[in-house]
Design an enzyme around this catalytic site. Structure first.
Site, PDB file in Angstrom:
ATOM      1  CG  ASN A 142      -1.906   1.150   1.197  1.00 54.82           C
ATOM      2  OD1 ASN A 142      -2.897   1.076   0.468  1.00 54.82           O
ATOM      3  ND2 ASN A 142      -1.661   2.218   1.933  1.00 54.82           N
ATOM      4  CD  GLU A 143      -1.311   5.900  -0.057  1.00 57.46           C
ATOM      5  OE1 GLU A 143      -0.952   6.132   1.099  1.00 57.46           O
ATOM      6  OE2 GLU A 143      -2.195   6.546  -0.635  1.00 57.46           O
ATOM      7  CB  CYS A 151      18.741  -1.325  10.486  1.00 63.95           C
ATOM      8  SG  CYS A 151      18.378  -2.201   8.973  1.00 63.95           S
ATOM      9  CD  GLU A 296      -6.276   4.357  -0.774  1.00 64.34           C
ATOM     10  OE1 GLU A 296      -6.128   5.455  -0.200  1.00 64.34           O
ATOM     11  OE2 GLU A 296      -5.669   3.336  -0.433  1.00 64.34           O
ATOM     12  CD  GLN A 345     -12.015   6.642  16.131  1.00 63.70           C
ATOM     13  OE1 GLN A 345     -11.196   7.503  16.419  1.00 63.70           O
ATOM     14  NE2 GLN A 345     -12.666   5.945  17.035  1.00 63.70           N
ATOM     15  CE1 TYR A 346     -13.728  11.766  14.699  1.00 65.55           C
ATOM     16  CE2 TYR A 346     -11.709  12.992  15.149  1.00 65.55           C
ATOM     17  CZ  TYR A 346     -12.908  12.444  15.581  1.00 65.55           C
ATOM     18  OH  TYR A 346     -13.281  12.589  16.887  1.00 65.55           O
TER      19      TYR A 346
HETATM   20  C1  GAL Z   1      -4.216   6.548   1.965  1.00 69.62           C
HETATM   21  C2  GAL Z   1      -3.994   5.100   2.336  1.00 69.62           C
HETATM   22  C3  GAL Z   1      -5.254   4.498   2.914  1.00 69.62           C
HETATM   23  C4  GAL Z   1      -5.827   5.387   3.945  1.00 69.62           C
HETATM   24  C5  GAL Z   1      -6.070   6.756   3.380  1.00 69.62           C
HETATM   25  C6  GAL Z   1      -6.643   7.694   4.393  1.00 69.62           C
HETATM   26  O1  GAL Z   1      -3.023   7.222   1.833  1.00 69.62           O
HETATM   27  O2  GAL Z   1      -3.607   4.341   1.238  1.00 69.62           O
HETATM   28  O3  GAL Z   1      -4.945   3.245   3.480  1.00 69.62           O
HETATM   29  O4  GAL Z   1      -4.943   5.444   5.010  1.00 69.62           O
HETATM   30  O5  GAL Z   1      -4.861   7.284   2.914  1.00 69.62           O
HETATM   31  O6  GAL Z   1      -5.756   8.020   5.403  1.00 69.62           O
END
Ligand code: GAL
Length: 658
Positions: A142-143, A151, A296, A345-346
């Site tokens: 993810n991203e 290290c 997203e 949550q937000y």
């Molecule tokens: C993105 C991430 C998601 C979620 C979203 C809102 O950057 O891929 O998993 O975290 O932001 O914070």
């Protein structure tokens, strides 16, 4: 087909709700759902014991409702047992402390244990889900992002990387210029990370930055190999972050079937043209010269502690269409339902905390219905730009670690040129430094600070053959090792621009230099931040500095170089009108005519192919707009025929069949 859907976390909700959710998604016209990218702890509850039952059941529910699925490999957050058993999988901070487990994306990409465990879970997932009927593809991790581990394993990996790249210590010492301050290396073991980033050796820093990106590309490649071998009929993509700076996306994209990206525009600003989101989309399309997916996308107020503004009525669809206009072939909202627990949550989804489908859900549904009506027309089309903008991570990184002038900002500078051309109605492709430029009439090369000789020669040839080249301050200062070229600026591009820059300076804070236009008739404007003292050497002066000490020098020039033209802007104008005027002049010389010249607040872009030409008009603003268009064109969303002007409501969208 244009897939529409959501990111969905079945592990967040009671199983009894899944059925309802899948039904609501289907009723909204959705066809695809992304799942599982943070669910490692569910799928491997203890080392080597895999349990995919939760996702088997969730996928079965989605399947019953006709929903396809993209699975995320879950490697952005290891289960807690893993860090207890293998503490070395956690990143090490410069203080020597291992990062505390508990957020995400805090693992070490070179840890042998982590790489092995990641490969193992990827293999287990791939084998388990390869025949699941509704699984169509994968998102790696993810991203991918910032890699700040220091290290011992990372240090050793960096040494090996440097050795593979430079071959001998003599070559490395020469490339990094270690004769300065006696930084000579006499054995590979002596090499470590550049510490105290601001003041370390630039060549060393640039290589380290390249390495931090490369280890993530390698980590991804390990997963892609497994996924391709085990699930040959599935696609593999990754969710990139647009204009994010720490990963060389040209490299990360190479191994993917197509690029996806996460688009969160406008949460912290009033509605306006989101040029950064447009440029990001064009970069995402440019990475593989191929359309992309939105993995997203903003679905409501977004934030982890504080949240920004809500999407206003009509805006959710506008944001989605905007990306389609730039080449998105799928729209996936983040997220389905707003979490009631956890850090996000937000970060609001289509549904709120109460889980009821309300306005944002209805708007997503309306969008899904609208795109269904036009998806056949859109299918197989992409943006046909004649203007290319060069996007170069080496230059971006080199400028970031050694800015030249305090306000230097690679991205902001690129955006100034980009928006100037877009505002005139021209489509823009984003290309890699050194990419094939065939078919482009104009190349914009903002702050191309790192300029290998081969690229300079290619750009020169492009102009000589009839192309139009635009460049600006700090072009061509460095070679590929971040050493200053031993040439008067702009180096090998001096003949193309017809100028010499023997001296230059930062303009001190709060000071400005008045500039008077010459060929840019009648305009006076303001230089800030930086001034190249340009001596025309064949070029026409477009504008000249006014203060006594720089009165002999040009601030902007234009040069006819064999069959082509080259513009050089040697300062940062305070007024946007300067970029706008140069862009108009360039477009004119290049013979580009826009189909539609949009009014302020409206963006125009084209998709073409399969014998179709579609012009998208997007009103980013809250005021209705009237756009002058050619009469007699069909507007696909309404089925109407255009007159001389087209009315766009606030956040209005039109697609004209040309
Ligand atoms: C993105 C991430 C998601 C979620 C979203 C809102 O950057 O891929 O998993 O975290 O932001 O914070």
């Amino acid at each position: 087909m244009h897939n529409v859907g959501v990111d969905f976390y079945p592990e967040h909700w009671p199983r009894e709700r899944w059925e309802t959710y899948a039904k609501q998604m289907r009723e909204a016209g959705f066809s695809i759902v992304r799942v599982a990218e943070f669910a490692w702890a569910f799928m491997e509850p203890e080392e080597g014991r895999f349990d995919f039952s939760l996702f088997d059941d969730a996928l079965a529910v989605l399947h019953r409702h006709g929903l396809k699925a993209i699975l995320g490999t879950p490697t952005a957050i290891p289960p807690v047992w893993m860090k207890l058993k293998y503490p070395e999988i956690m990143q090490q901070e410069p203080s020597g402390r291992r990062t505390q487990w508990g957020v995400r994306k805090h693992q070490c990409f070179t840890s042998g244990a982590y790489r092995l465990l990641s490969e193992r879970v990827t293999t287990a997932m791939a084998e388990h889900f390869r025949a699941t009927p509704n699984v169509v593809g994968w998102q790696t991790d993810n991203e991918f992002g910032t890699n700040s581990c220091v290290c011992g394993s990372c240090q050793a990996d960096f040494r090996q990387w440097a050795r593979a790249k430079h071959g001998t210590l003599d070559v490395l010492n020469d490339a990094w210029g270690t004769r300065f301050w006696g930084h000579l290396y006499r054995s590979w073991e002596e090499i470590s990370f550049p510490d105290g980033h601001a003041s370390h050796n630039p060549g060393h820093l640039l290589d380290w930055q390249r390495w931090t990106s490369d280890v993530q590309v390698r980590f991804q490649a390990d997963q892609i190999r497994i996924l391709k071998r085990t699930c040959p009929s599935h696609f593999v993509t990754h969710n990139l972050m647009g204009l994010f700076q720490d990963v060389n996306y040209w490299e990360l994209a190479k191994d993917l079937d197509f690029v996806s990206w996460d688009n969160y525009p406008g949460s912290w600003e009033q509605p306006c043209v989101t040029w950064h989101s447009s440029l990001a989309a064009d970069l995402m399309r440019g990475l593989k010269r191929k359309n992309f997916w939105i993995m997203e996308q903003t679905a409501g107020p977004a934030g982890w502690g504080e949240f920004g503004r809500n999407v206003r009525p009509g805006e959710l669809g506008k944001i989605a269409w905007h990306q389609v206009a730039h080449g998105a072939d799928a729209t996936i909202w983040f997220r389905w339902r707003t979490c009631t627990v956890g850090r996000e949550q937000y970060w609001h989804g289509l549904l709120g905390h109460d889980g009821e489908p309300r306005r944002r859900y209805r708007e997503a549904k309306d969008y899904a219905a609208a795109i269904k009506r036009v998806e056949t027309a859109i299918e197989g089309t992409t943006t046909p730009a004649r203007v290319a903008l060069v996007w170069d991570y080496d230059s971006l990184w080199a400028v970031r670690c050694q800015k030249s002038f305090p306000q230097a900002d690679y991205t902001a500078n690129a955006l100034r040129w980009y928006s100037a051309f877009r505002a005139l109605g021209h489509d823009v492709d984003v290309v890699r430094s050194g990419a094939d430029l065939t078919g482009y009439a104009v190349v914009i090369a903002p702050m191309l600070h790192v300029l290998p000789d081969a690229v300079a020669r290619q750009l020169d040839a492009f102009v000589r053959a009839g192309g139009c080249l635009v460049a600006d301050a700090r072009t061509g200062v460095k070679d590929e090792h971040d050493r200053c070229h031993e040439r008067c600026l702009p180096g090998l591009l001096a003949p193309a621009f017809g100028i010499r820059i023997e001296e230059y300076e930062s303009i001190v804070a709060n000071a400005t230099y008045a500039v008077a236009g010459e060929a840019m008739a009648g305009t006076t404007w303001t230089a800030q931040h930086y001034a190249d003292w340009i001596i025309p050497d064949g070029a026409e002066v477009l504008a000249r500095y006014q203060p006594w000490h720089v009165r002999d020098y040009a601030a902007a020039t234009r040069h006819h170089h064999e069959a082509g033209w080259a513009w050089y802007l040697g300062t940062v104008p305070k007024e946007d009108s300067v970029h706008a005027a140069i862009a108009a002049d360039v477009a004119n010389k290049a013979g580009l005519t826009a189909r539609v010249v949009p009014p302020a607040g409206v963006e125009v872009s084209t998709r073409s192919g399969q014998g179709r030409e579609l012009v998208f008009l997007i009103n980013h603003g809250e005021e209705p707009a009237e756009v002058a268009v050619t009469a007699g064109k069909t507007e696909l969303l309404s089925g109407t025929t255009t007159g001389q002007t087209l009315h766009l409501d606030r956040f209005g969208v039109a697609i004209l069949r040309w």
